[in-house]
Design a protein around this motif. Sequence first.
Motif, PDB file in Angstrom:
ATOM      1  N   ARG A 108       0.819  -1.142   0.019  1.00  5.76           N
ATOM      2  CA  ARG A 108      -0.011  -0.104  -0.037  1.00  5.76           C
ATOM      3  C   ARG A 108       0.747   1.207  -0.055  1.00  5.76           C
ATOM      4  O   ARG A 108       0.753   2.069  -0.965  1.00  5.76           O
ATOM      5  CB  ARG A 108      -0.868  -0.026   1.440  1.00  5.76           C
ATOM      6  CG  ARG A 108      -2.104   0.652   1.162  1.00  5.76           C
ATOM      7  CD  ARG A 108      -2.957   0.466   2.438  1.00  5.76           C
ATOM      8  NE  ARG A 108      -1.939   1.085   3.304  1.00  5.76           N
ATOM      9  CZ  ARG A 108      -2.695   1.829   4.383  1.00  5.76           C
ATOM     10  NH1 ARG A 108      -3.755   2.209   4.385  1.00  5.76           N
ATOM     11  NH2 ARG A 108      -1.801   1.955   5.623  1.00  5.76           N
ATOM     12  N   ARG A 109       1.841   1.179   0.973  1.00  2.00           N
ATOM     13  CA  ARG A 109       2.780   2.426   0.984  1.00  2.00           C
ATOM     14  C   ARG A 109       3.617   2.753  -0.289  1.00  2.00           C
ATOM     15  O   ARG A 109       3.695   3.849  -0.914  1.00  2.00           O
ATOM     16  CB  ARG A 109       4.044   2.264   2.039  1.00  2.00           C
ATOM     17  CG  ARG A 109       3.011   2.334   3.473  1.00  2.00           C
ATOM     18  CD  ARG A 109       4.049   1.804   4.483  1.00  2.00           C
ATOM     19  NE  ARG A 109       5.287   2.534   4.529  1.00  2.00           N
ATOM     20  CZ  ARG A 109       5.461   3.676   5.291  1.00  2.00           C
ATOM     21  NH1 ARG A 109       4.604   4.048   6.207  1.00  2.00           N
ATOM     22  NH2 ARG A 109       6.605   4.111   5.520  1.00  2.00           N
TER      23      ARG A 109
ATOM     24  N   ILE B 143       2.325   2.029  -3.288  1.00  2.00           N
ATOM     25  CA  ILE B 143       1.567   2.275  -4.268  1.00  2.00           C
ATOM     26  C   ILE B 143       1.299   4.017  -4.057  1.00  2.00           C
ATOM     27  O   ILE B 143       1.497   4.609  -4.982  1.00  2.00           O
ATOM     28  CB  ILE B 143       0.279   1.772  -4.185  1.00  2.00           C
ATOM     29  CG1 ILE B 143       0.445   0.179  -4.856  1.00  2.00           C
ATOM     30  CG2 ILE B 143      -0.983   2.672  -5.000  1.00  2.00           C
ATOM     31  CD1 ILE B 143      -1.091  -0.623  -4.834  1.00  2.00           C
ATOM     32  N   LEU B 144       1.490   4.325  -2.714  1.00  2.00           N
ATOM     33  CA  LEU B 144       1.210   5.537  -2.193  1.00  2.00           C
ATOM     34  C   LEU B 144       2.448   6.711  -2.927  1.00  2.00           C
ATOM     35  O   LEU B 144       2.176   7.647  -3.441  1.00  2.00           O
ATOM     36  CB  LEU B 144       0.947   5.957  -0.858  1.00  2.00           C
ATOM     37  CG  LEU B 144      -0.690   5.706  -0.490  1.00  2.00           C
ATOM     38  CD1 LEU B 144      -0.542   5.832   1.079  1.00  2.00           C
ATOM     39  CD2 LEU B 144      -1.621   6.987  -0.799  1.00  2.00           C
ATOM     40  N   VAL B 145       3.350   5.978  -2.633  1.00  2.00           N
ATOM     41  CA  VAL B 145       4.731   6.667  -2.913  1.00  2.00           C
ATOM     42  C   VAL B 145       4.944   6.791  -4.571  1.00  2.00           C
ATOM     43  O   VAL B 145       5.158   7.700  -5.170  1.00  2.00           O
ATOM     44  CB  VAL B 145       5.958   6.072  -2.335  1.00  2.00           C
ATOM     45  CG1 VAL B 145       7.235   6.534  -3.038  1.00  2.00           C
ATOM     46  CG2 VAL B 145       5.838   6.159  -0.713  1.00  2.00           C
TER      47      VAL B 145
ATOM     48  N   MET C 166       2.648   7.007  -6.596  1.00  2.00           N
ATOM     49  CA  MET C 166       1.728   8.063  -7.065  1.00  2.00           C
ATOM     50  C   MET C 166       2.391   9.105  -7.395  1.00  2.00           C
ATOM     51  O   MET C 166       2.245   9.827  -8.186  1.00  2.00           O
ATOM     52  CB  MET C 166       0.516   8.027  -6.475  1.00  2.00           C
ATOM     53  CG  MET C 166      -0.159   6.753  -6.265  1.00  2.00           C
ATOM     54  SD  MET C 166      -1.654   6.827  -7.339  1.00  2.00           S
ATOM     55  CE  MET C 166      -1.964   5.229  -7.487  1.00  2.00           C
TER      56      MET C 166
ATOM     57  N   ILE D  93       8.736  13.082   1.190  1.00  2.00           N
ATOM     58  CA  ILE D  93       8.237  11.582   1.156  1.00  2.00           C
ATOM     59  C   ILE D  93       8.703  11.232   2.774  1.00  2.00           C
ATOM     60  O   ILE D  93       7.918  10.684   3.422  1.00  2.00           O
ATOM     61  CB  ILE D  93       8.574  10.652   0.268  1.00  2.00           C
ATOM     62  CG1 ILE D  93       7.986  11.090  -1.023  1.00  2.00           C
ATOM     63  CG2 ILE D  93       8.135   9.175   0.528  1.00  2.00           C
ATOM     64  CD1 ILE D  93       8.354  10.356  -2.036  1.00  2.00           C
TER      65      ILE D  93
ATOM     66  N   LEU E  80       1.394   8.223   5.350  1.00  2.00           N
ATOM     67  CA  LEU E  80       1.329   7.228   4.407  1.00  2.00           C
ATOM     68  C   LEU E  80       0.747   5.786   5.117  1.00  2.00           C
ATOM     69  O   LEU E  80       0.591   5.024   4.209  1.00  2.00           O
ATOM     70  CB  LEU E  80       2.910   6.845   4.033  1.00  2.00           C
ATOM     71  CG  LEU E  80       3.594   7.800   3.134  1.00  2.00           C
ATOM     72  CD1 LEU E  80       4.919   7.590   2.968  1.00  2.00           C
ATOM     73  CD2 LEU E  80       2.948   8.181   1.914  1.00  2.00           C
TER      74      LEU E  80
END
Lengths: 418, 276, 303
Positions: B103-104, B106-108, B110, C293, C302
């Motif tokens: 999940r992380r 995918i977020l990153v 993006m 990030i 996140l």
Amino acid sequence: MSSHWLKVGSGVLAAAAVPLALVAGSAGTLAASKPHNHVVLRVWDMNQADTPIGKEEHKYIVQFEKAHPGVTVKLTVIPYVDYFHDLTVAVKAGKAPDIATVDEIWNPAFAASNAIIPLSSLMKRYQMSSSNYFKPAWQTTLYKGQSYGIPWSFDVWEQLYWNKTLFAKAHISGPPKTWTQMLSDAKKLTHAPNQYGLAVIGDKGEDTVVVMDSLIYSNGGSIEKNNQVTFNSPKVKQALTFYKNLSKYAPPGVASATESTSIGLFSSGKVAMAFDGSWQQATLESQVPHLNWGIAVPPAPTGKSFHGTLGGWNLVVFKQSKHPSLDMQYIKWMTNPKVEVNVASLIPANKAAGLQFVRKHRRQPLVILNTLENGYPRPISPNYLAISTIQQNAMSEIWTGTPVAQAVAQAAALMKQQ
Amino acid sequence: MSVAMVLKRGSQYLWVLLLMAFFVTPLIWMVSTSFKSAGQIYTANGPFFPTHWTLQNYHVAFATGLGRMFLNSTIVAVSTTVVSLLFAVLSSYAVSRIMFRGRRMILVSMILSQLIPLSVLIVPIYQIMAQLNLLDQFPSLVIAYLTFSIPVAVWFLRSFFLSVPAEIEEAARVDGCSLFQAFIRVVIPLIVPGLAATGIYVFVTVWQELMFAITFLTTPGKYTLPAGVILFIGQHGTNFGAVMAAATVMSIPPSILFLLMQKRLISGFASAGGIK
Amino acid sequence: MQQPVTASTTIRARGRHSRSPAIWLLLPTLISMVTLVLYPLVRGFYTSLTTSFFLSNQAVFAGFKNYASLLHNPVFWTVVWHGLVWTVGVVLGQLVLGFVGALILNQPVKGQALFQSITFIPWIMPGVAAGLLWSLMYDPTFGLVGNIQHLLGLSSTAYLSNIHTSMAAVILAAIWKGTPFTILMMVAGLQTVDTAVIEAARIDGASWFKVIRHAVIPQVAPVLRTTALFITVWTFNYFDMIYVMTNGGPVNSTQIFPTYVYQLAFGQLDYGLGTAAGILSLVVVGIIAAFFIVELSRQGALD
């Protein structure tokens, strides 16, 4: 439970297709399919300004289609600013048109990268002769001795536009004939910040390169000769020093001044002189009808004669085309003097049509014909775009204070690496 | 009103005035230039406002197809907004509410996808569109725009999903809803402001996109507004009057729309910024 | 490392099978990102390892030759530097002006809604149009800036044509164009600020500046960070305005990555070299983004 999600996930993909299909529909893609033996000629042309030239072209396309049953011509006209980008991306992606107009400075690169085909044998077959075209326009189609295009329209970038009112006020009888005169006239005509001697184009663009080249040619210099870089020469340095000296009598902002800025300054009466091509005559007549201006053959160094820089557009046939002989028939049709005189965006490159066009549409046609006859093309080289960028940067450097000799030497060294 | 109050009021307006001066002066200049003839635009140190007002530039702009381009831009921007929201709302829900490995990542990724310069992507995307036979058609733009609209939309919507307490959803499930039903009936209605805000964001970015538009579209009748502006930059001169007229037409109407939707939008953006 | 996740925001996967919903939900997004971003990026990377002449289809594999020639070119390093100056200048300007602007527009004055929406016009305007508007404004003879100088009796300066002022001039134009987005985000952010904290600080006699510094900024920090991340990334890759205003000139004084990559790849059609420059720009902006990030991750954004 998770079957719901599955449906949603795949359902969204399907649902997304609906608006896509709708917009596709509105774009009219559901054209009726053509019969099997039907040939579609895909032709690309560019539009130099916001006046559409496509309309006039369409008239002759209809006639061409009538004369060639079973052939449909699909003409795509793209604005000048996008044209190079759109055409090269299409060719790169394997979607080249069959025929396109290309700037004569791109012609050798298109040929060298094998994107377009040599036309000599087709010319013979359709009885087209190179002697029908203005010679310098014809030369720009050549690559390794073969012709890769048919000249369509051309022009010379420089005539000297001069403001008769401002000249009279300064008691100068007429436009300057030599570089020395030009500098002294420019000085007399400068009353900063209200009035300046002339507009100087100097931005990072091709419009600056053509002025550089013209000054260099008029001083007997050249950029390259027989694939040898000849840029680092005293003649080039003198010419660019003159260019820099001219900028003393120009309004501030030379390093970002474009052709558009230059003609704007001239039309506003802020400057007394400007270099520009004959295409600006129509602009001046429509925008500032009261301005009292004339054109003249620009000055040259004492004892030498002026040479302008030529520009123009050629018609080429792409390698990806499946019917080169039909393409050639189309080109022959469009470069026929009777047609060409009505559709060319500049002066027709066909001699007969060109002479007729200049006499009909331009003020002081003799001046224009003189500059056309004495004009030289820019280096006819597959590396032209890189050469041009180097020249633009060199001029930028000169505006910002780099000594001319140093800027020229650096540029020549970079050109040799190409 | 006390003196102190008047002073306070006065200084408030002074600040507003200063701020407005910065943003509005160029806009007034733009509108004023759009009503000047070419001769007036090219008048050295000419007056701020036209001495003779002319509609010539608007005639030129509309004769070149500004109306059609306005419609084209609207079609493309609305379709992109709808498709992106559809994709993003599901993905965003997944990355906000469901625990799964990657999940992380995918977020990153993006965010990372937004770092790639367009010039690197454009030829391969052009080839894909050519293969799909979509060149010179609106779907090619809509699909290409997904590359930048989806990631941002996922991030924006995520903060809205996070602001919906999971208890509400769980309560619905206790009442017998499936996860899917709870999502549709309970969660979606709660994030409507978020959808509106994200939607407007996507609309505005698409409204001004230039590079894909000039690369994919070749028929002037299909041009979007930014591609249309290019029409006024000729090889030998720029028609600034027409550019200013076009700029006026393409920025004022959407702003009026914005005024009308403002309240909802601002509460929407509040959550998009990461406030829970 | 997997961060602990609170049960209140996330539905825990129960057993192996319930992991699938996430996949199905992500499928449309993943398909489009893989085809439209990942695949072109991989192709682009391959292209960056090749050389080809102009439009020639015969690309020759050249290893890292393009990269080496860029890294040895002083212009490349100028572009790196200008890219940073441009990004920092525009982002700082937009954040500061955006934050102050939001404070101003958040005051209850008459016509607040109207003022707010007028401010947003620059954001909605296409970058090409805004770029042309500003280049006309900067024109020393016909532009607004020239006019003002003329009225003040100053000699006119051509900001876009001087290598010392051109970057500042394009940065100012970009701040004008982009700040409305920050204002929008910050106005929204300010509406969620707990006014009790501010009142308490006021009663304690804190100055206006201190109130902002210690009571307001901490509360809007998450919005500020997200906004900063996105506008940094967009600014770094923003092409339209500089392209029409200066095309990177004079003498590369406004040359940033997107215009440089475009000039190499589509101006001179050295597609391998242009793509290599694009990949290197990805590395540069990637380093900047990594800080954000990590910071976001530290905040738990996140999770």
